[in-house]
Write an enzyme that holds these catalytic residues in place. Structure first.
Site, PDB file in Angstrom:
ATOM      1  N   TYR A 164       0.863  -1.179   0.000  1.00 23.60           N
ATOM      2  CA  TYR A 164       0.000   0.000   0.000  1.00 23.60           C
ATOM      3  C   TYR A 164       0.896   1.224   0.000  1.00 23.60           C
ATOM      4  CZ  TYR A 164      -3.334   3.541   1.475  1.00 23.60           C
ATOM      5  OH  TYR A 164      -4.114   4.689   1.533  1.00 23.60           O
ATOM      6  N   ASP A 266       9.565   3.606  -0.879  1.00 23.23           N
ATOM      7  CA  ASP A 266       8.500   4.149  -0.041  1.00 23.23           C
ATOM      8  C   ASP A 266       8.889   3.847   1.396  1.00 23.23           C
ATOM      9  OD1 ASP A 266       6.314   4.601   1.542  1.00 23.23           O
ATOM     10  OD2 ASP A 266       4.858   3.615   0.237  1.00 23.23           O
ATOM     11  N   LYS A 294       4.510  10.037   8.004  1.00 23.57           N
ATOM     12  CA  LYS A 294       4.292   9.441   9.332  1.00 23.57           C
ATOM     13  C   LYS A 294       5.266   9.948  10.399  1.00 23.57           C
ATOM     14  CE  LYS A 294       1.906   5.293   7.687  1.00 23.57           C
ATOM     15  NZ  LYS A 294       0.568   5.110   8.175  1.00 23.57           N
TER      16      LYS A 294
HETATM   17  C1  LIG Z   1       4.026   2.256   3.084  1.00 25.85           C
HETATM   18  C2  LIG Z   1       2.993   3.336   3.026  1.00 25.85           C
HETATM   19  N1  LIG Z   1       3.054   4.256   2.051  1.00 25.85           N
HETATM   20  C3  LIG Z   1       2.149   5.251   1.953  1.00 25.85           C
HETATM   21  C4  LIG Z   1       1.126   5.351   2.864  1.00 25.85           C
HETATM   22  C5  LIG Z   1       0.122   6.447   2.742  1.00 25.85           C
HETATM   23  O1  LIG Z   1       0.331   7.381   3.753  1.00 25.85           O
HETATM   24  P1  LIG Z   1      -0.816   8.380   4.178  1.00 25.85           P
HETATM   25  O2  LIG Z   1      -1.855   7.596   4.880  1.00 25.85           O
HETATM   26  O3  LIG Z   1      -0.113   9.378   5.066  1.00 25.85           O
HETATM   27  O4  LIG Z   1      -1.334   9.023   2.938  1.00 25.85           O
HETATM   28  C6  LIG Z   1       1.008   4.413   3.894  1.00 25.85           C
HETATM   29  C7  LIG Z   1      -0.085   4.483   4.862  1.00 25.85           C
HETATM   30  O5  LIG Z   1      -0.260   3.681   5.731  1.00 25.85           O
HETATM   31  C8  LIG Z   1       1.967   3.368   3.981  1.00 25.85           C
HETATM   32  O6  LIG Z   1       1.903   2.445   4.926  1.00 25.85           O
END
Ligand SMILES: Cc1ncc(COP(=O)(O)O)c(C=O)c1O
Length: 455
Positions: A164, A266, A294
């Site tokens: 994700y 990511d 985060k």
């Molecule tokens: C690995 C990863 N990338 C991107 C995101 C998206 O982040 P956001 O919820 O701040 O948009 C998440 C969200 O949990 C994530 O776990």
């Protein structure tokens, strides 16, 4: 131990029934608030990820390693806001930094001096010379995709099955594909994640299995000169915790580069939690672009991208857009400065390692004592129990897990003063304010579950 997994599966259904009753009896105000919220918002929650069975827990406040729900139940917080709160709740340095900033004004859409301090700190940690800010992990990965496409002049993206990366079209693909749609393991299909993602767009995102470098090679052979970038979550953190095989990340980088494509990490979840410089530091592989969010914001909405000077230069040259009213917001930057320069020090990472060892060690003892077909992974501030004996290397492995085990475990923890992130695949996040006593509570609850499963 004589009880078989089959016996446990039957037992687990009964335990879930008992625990759900106990859960509901002690969360009546949460239930009322949820029903009221449903009048005004779908599922009664601000984000669908906050709606998990049996029902959402409405939180009133947090302090140090603890949170309290609106029914007055107290928890040690291992959810930590989906991995954000490594600083713990209401950390005095965050309170001070944010309060000071609030009194001086919270938004100008003009740069403040803190942007330089935060960018310099990220550059040192993640070995990327150029940075921009945004407001979430979604925006961060979206910006990296724009940059990769703009830089290479190619449209196709490769992502790993079941990662994700946020909720934008390019990556809302094969996040949790259903078995009847996911295609063969050797050639996973590109399946839009929910409605609203045009097939024309999801078709531009090819999908590979994590930890399978030859499969990635085959994708490049199938689409010569078409792939702009491979985006990888270096340690997959939404299927429990899935570690990269030794050397896998370097292979992905080499395959991408050999084919004129970029490597994007990511590090929204791994960044600043598994090492000061995230997976980049931990595994010694520096990508071309990185997405962060985060934990870098100390609990204020945040996002950042870093990258090679030539790739980020696309923004200098006005060839790729990177905008946002709230980018570099003063409140975020103040919290981020305190987080990165004062709280997440080498001592903080030593603390995560020590607590992770205590927690992981305690759980492993329970698993061994009761001969449970589970295992534990810890990595810096992150970790979790995987509810199968063998390592999970990709999504297809993960699908073999009986999700009633993580669910009953979540209920046991929640009913005994430990808040975990909802959904089976989530794991724990430690904070600088967690103590040995806190992790012992987790181990004790898990031991009670183990005894009940084997009774
Ligand atoms: C690995 C990863 N990338 C991107 C995101 C998206 O982040 P956001 O919820 O701040 O948009 C998440 C969200 O949990 C994530 O776990």
């Amino acid at each position: 131990m004589s009880a078989s997994v089959q016996d446990m599966t039957e037992r687990v259904a009964k335990l879930i029934e008992i625990e759900e009753v106990r859960f509901r009896e002690t969360r009546r105000r949460s239930d009322a608030a949820w029903n009221e919220a449903k009048e005004f918002m779908p599922k009664g929650v601000p984000s669908s990820f906050q709606d998990a069975p049996p029902q959402p827990v409405f939180i009133q406040r947090g302090q140090c390693s603890r949170v309290w729900d609106i029914d007055g139940n107290e928890y040690v917080d291992f959810h930590n806001g989906f991995g954000v709160m490594v600083v713990g709740h209401a950390h005095p340095l965050i309170v001070e930094a944010v309060s000071e900033r609030v009194r001086m004004g919270t938004h100008f859409a003009q740069p403040v001096e803190d942007v330089v301090i935060v960018a310099r700190e990220l550059a040192a940690r993640f070995k990327q010379p150029q940075w921009r800010f945004n407001n979430s992990g979604t925006e961060a990965t979206m910006d990296t995709i724009h940059l990769a496409r703009g830089f290479t002049g190619r449209d196709r993206i490769v992502k790993m099955e079941a990662t994700y990366h946020g909720h934008h079209d390019a990556l809302m693909v094969s996040v949790e594909p259903k078995p009847d749609a996911m295609g063969p393991a050797s050639n996973p299909a590109s399946v839009p994640y929910y409605g609203g993602v045009p097939k024309a767009l999801s078709d531009l995102t090819s999908v590979a299995a994590f930890n399978d470098a030859p499969q990635l090679e085959r994708l490049f052979a199938r689409y010569p000169g078409e792939i702009a970038a491979v985006i990888v979550e270096p340690v997959m953190m939404n299927l429990g915790i899935v570690m990269p095989d030794d050397g896998y990340l370097a292979k992905v980088r080499d395959i991408a580069h050999r084919n004129g494509a970029l490597l994007i990490f990511d590090e929204v979840k791994t960044g600043c939690t598994i090492a000061p410089g995230g997976a980049t530091e931990r595994f010694g592989v520096v990508p071309d672009l990185i997405a962060l969010a985060k934990a870098i914001g100390g609990g204020i909405p945040c996002g950042a991208i870093g990258g090679r000077a030539d790739v980020m230069g696309m923004i200098d040259e006005d060839r790729v857009a990177q905008f946002g009213t709230f980018n570099g917001n003063p409140l975020t930057m103040a919290a981020s400065r305190a987080t990165l320069t004062k709280i997440l020090t080498p001592a903080a990472y030593a603390h995560f390692d020590a607590l992770g060892e205590a927690l992981g060690g305690g759980l492993r003892e329970v698993i061994a004592e009761h001969d449970l077909p589970f295992h534990v992974i810890t990595i810096g501030a992150r970790g979790g129990v995987t509810y199968r004996k063998e390592q999970v290397r990709n999504y297809r492995d993960y699908l073999t897990i009986d999700k009633s085990f993580p669910y009953v475990s979540w209920l046991y923890q929640c009913n005994r003063g430990v808040l975990m992130a909802p959904f089976a695949e989530e794991n724990w996040t430690l904070s600088v304010q967690h103590s040995e006593e806190d992790v012992q509570r987790y181990v004790d609850n898990f031991a009670e579950l183990a005894r009940d499963l084997r009774r």
